[in-house]
Design a protein around this motif. Structure first.
Motif, PDB file in Angstrom:
ATOM      1  N   ASP A   1       1.710   7.148  -0.572  1.00  0.00           N
ATOM      2  CA  ASP A   1       0.704   8.198  -0.401  1.00  0.00           C
ATOM      3  C   ASP A   1      -0.687   7.618  -0.223  1.00  0.00           C
ATOM      4  OD1 ASP A   1       2.614  10.187  -0.574  1.00  0.00           O
ATOM      5  OD2 ASP A   1       2.292  10.523  -2.717  1.00  0.00           O
ATOM      6  N   GLU A   2      -1.005   6.593  -0.990  1.00  0.00           N
ATOM      7  CA  GLU A   2      -2.314   5.950  -0.891  1.00  0.00           C
ATOM      8  C   GLU A   2      -2.524   5.355   0.505  1.00  0.00           C
ATOM      9  OE1 GLU A   2      -4.952   2.698  -3.409  1.00  0.00           O
ATOM     10  OE2 GLU A   2      -2.823   2.894  -3.816  1.00  0.00           O
ATOM     11  N   ILE A   3      -1.495   4.738   1.037  1.00  0.00           N
ATOM     12  CA  ILE A   3      -1.593   4.117   2.359  1.00  0.00           C
ATOM     13  C   ILE A   3      -1.676   5.181   3.453  1.00  0.00           C
ATOM     14  CG2 ILE A   3      -0.423   2.600   4.011  1.00  0.00           C
ATOM     15  CD1 ILE A   3       0.852   1.233   1.481  1.00  0.00           C
ATOM     16  N   LEU A   4      -0.859   6.231   3.333  1.00  0.00           N
ATOM     17  CA  LEU A   4      -0.869   7.284   4.346  1.00  0.00           C
ATOM     18  C   LEU A   4      -2.160   8.089   4.336  1.00  0.00           C
ATOM     19  CD1 LEU A   4       2.801   8.580   4.125  1.00  0.00           C
ATOM     20  CD2 LEU A   4       1.749   7.296   6.009  1.00  0.00           C
ATOM     21  N   ASP A   5      -2.861   8.108   3.209  1.00  0.00           N
ATOM     22  CA  ASP A   5      -4.135   8.816   3.131  1.00  0.00           C
ATOM     23  C   ASP A   5      -5.260   8.092   3.871  1.00  0.00           C
ATOM     24  OD1 ASP A   5      -3.136  10.956   1.727  1.00  0.00           O
ATOM     25  OD2 ASP A   5      -3.791  10.216  -0.235  1.00  0.00           O
ATOM     26  N   MET A   6      -5.041   6.830   4.230  1.00  0.00           N
ATOM     27  CA  MET A   6      -6.063   6.057   4.937  1.00  0.00           C
ATOM     28  C   MET A   6      -6.203   6.563   6.369  1.00  0.00           C
ATOM     29  SD  MET A   6      -5.151   2.121   4.176  1.00  0.00           S
ATOM     30  CE  MET A   6      -4.923   1.528   2.529  1.00  0.00           C
TER      31      MET A   6
ATOM     32  N   ARG B   1      -7.536   3.663  11.631  1.00  0.00           N
ATOM     33  CA  ARG B   1      -8.250   2.398  11.885  1.00  0.00           C
ATOM     34  C   ARG B   1      -8.348   1.544  10.626  1.00  0.00           C
ATOM     35  NH1 ARG B   1     -12.272   6.185  11.718  1.00  0.00           N
ATOM     36  NH2 ARG B   1     -13.877   5.797  10.173  1.00  0.00           N
ATOM     37  N   ASP B   2      -8.471   2.167   9.465  1.00  0.00           N
ATOM     38  CA  ASP B   2      -8.522   1.415   8.210  1.00  0.00           C
ATOM     39  C   ASP B   2      -7.171   0.783   7.896  1.00  0.00           C
ATOM     40  OD1 ASP B   2     -11.176   2.159   7.872  1.00  0.00           O
ATOM     41  OD2 ASP B   2     -10.654   3.895   6.631  1.00  0.00           O
ATOM     42  N   ARG B   3      -6.102   1.533   8.133  1.00  0.00           N
ATOM     43  CA  ARG B   3      -4.756   1.010   7.890  1.00  0.00           C
ATOM     44  C   ARG B   3      -4.478  -0.163   8.819  1.00  0.00           C
ATOM     45  NH1 ARG B   3      -2.487   5.580   8.080  1.00  0.00           N
ATOM     46  NH2 ARG B   3      -1.867   5.441  10.243  1.00  0.00           N
TER      47      ARG B   3
ATOM     48  N   GLU C   1       3.763  -0.261   9.309  1.00  0.00           N
ATOM     49  CA  GLU C   1       2.458  -0.512   8.696  1.00  0.00           C
ATOM     50  C   GLU C   1       2.485  -0.211   7.199  1.00  0.00           C
ATOM     51  OE1 GLU C   1      -0.505   1.724  10.750  1.00  0.00           O
ATOM     52  OE2 GLU C   1      -0.382   0.476  12.540  1.00  0.00           O
ATOM     53  N   VAL C   2       3.058   0.935   6.839  1.00  0.00           N
ATOM     54  CA  VAL C   2       3.124   1.322   5.427  1.00  0.00           C
ATOM     55  C   VAL C   2       3.922   0.290   4.645  1.00  0.00           C
ATOM     56  CG1 VAL C   2       4.017   3.044   3.805  1.00  0.00           C
ATOM     57  CG2 VAL C   2       2.773   3.777   5.846  1.00  0.00           C
ATOM     58  N   ALA C   3       5.073  -0.108   5.167  1.00  0.00           N
ATOM     59  CA  ALA C   3       5.910  -1.092   4.478  1.00  0.00           C
ATOM     60  C   ALA C   3       5.190  -2.427   4.328  1.00  0.00           C
ATOM     61  CB  ALA C   3       7.220  -1.280   5.236  1.00  0.00           C
ATOM     62  N   TYR C   4       4.494  -2.845   5.364  1.00  0.00           N
ATOM     63  CA  TYR C   4       3.786  -4.132   5.355  1.00  0.00           C
ATOM     64  C   TYR C   4       2.686  -4.150   4.306  1.00  0.00           C
ATOM     65  CZ  TYR C   4       1.786  -8.303   7.620  1.00  0.00           C
ATOM     66  OH  TYR C   4       1.331  -9.561   7.907  1.00  0.00           O
ATOM     67  N   ILE C   5       1.878  -3.119   4.290  1.00  0.00           N
ATOM     68  CA  ILE C   5       0.783  -3.042   3.307  1.00  0.00           C
ATOM     69  C   ILE C   5       1.344  -2.889   1.901  1.00  0.00           C
ATOM     70  CG2 ILE C   5      -1.212  -1.702   2.537  1.00  0.00           C
ATOM     71  CD1 ILE C   5      -1.635  -0.964   5.543  1.00  0.00           C
ATOM     72  N   ALA C   6       2.332  -2.022   1.733  1.00  0.00           N
ATOM     73  CA  ALA C   6       2.919  -1.804   0.408  1.00  0.00           C
ATOM     74  C   ALA C   6       3.536  -3.090  -0.129  1.00  0.00           C
ATOM     75  CB  ALA C   6       3.972  -0.701   0.474  1.00  0.00           C
ATOM     76  N   TYR C   7       4.217  -3.831   0.717  1.00  0.00           N
ATOM     77  CA  TYR C   7       4.861  -5.075   0.304  1.00  0.00           C
ATOM     78  C   TYR C   7       3.839  -6.100  -0.183  1.00  0.00           C
ATOM     79  CZ  TYR C   7       7.461  -9.448   0.579  1.00  0.00           C
ATOM     80  OH  TYR C   7       8.034 -10.666   0.282  1.00  0.00           O
TER      81      TYR C   7
END
Length: 52
Positions: A24-29, A32-34, A11-17
């Motif tokens: 850090d911004e993605i992991l702070d979500m 359900r938002d992620r 999920e982190v890689a997909y959103i970051a890409y």
């Protein structure tokens, strides 16, 4: 129940890409938002593929 580490990395890689957001911004979500962002990105990618 814990969320699978591999799934979290995906999920982190997909959103970051796609959105160029930092880890850090993605992991702070909230989870359900992620997941919602992952679903929305997948829809954008699918529509772009259908148009191309």
């Amino acid at each position: 129940m814990t969320y699978a580490t591999d799934r979290l990395y995906q999920e982190v890689a997909y959103i970051a890409y796609h959105f160029h957001w930092g880890q850090d911004e993605i992991l702070d979500m909230e989870h359900r938002d992620r997941r919602r962002y992952v679903e929305e990105i997948a829809g954008l990618v699918a529509r772009a593929g259908a148009e191309g």
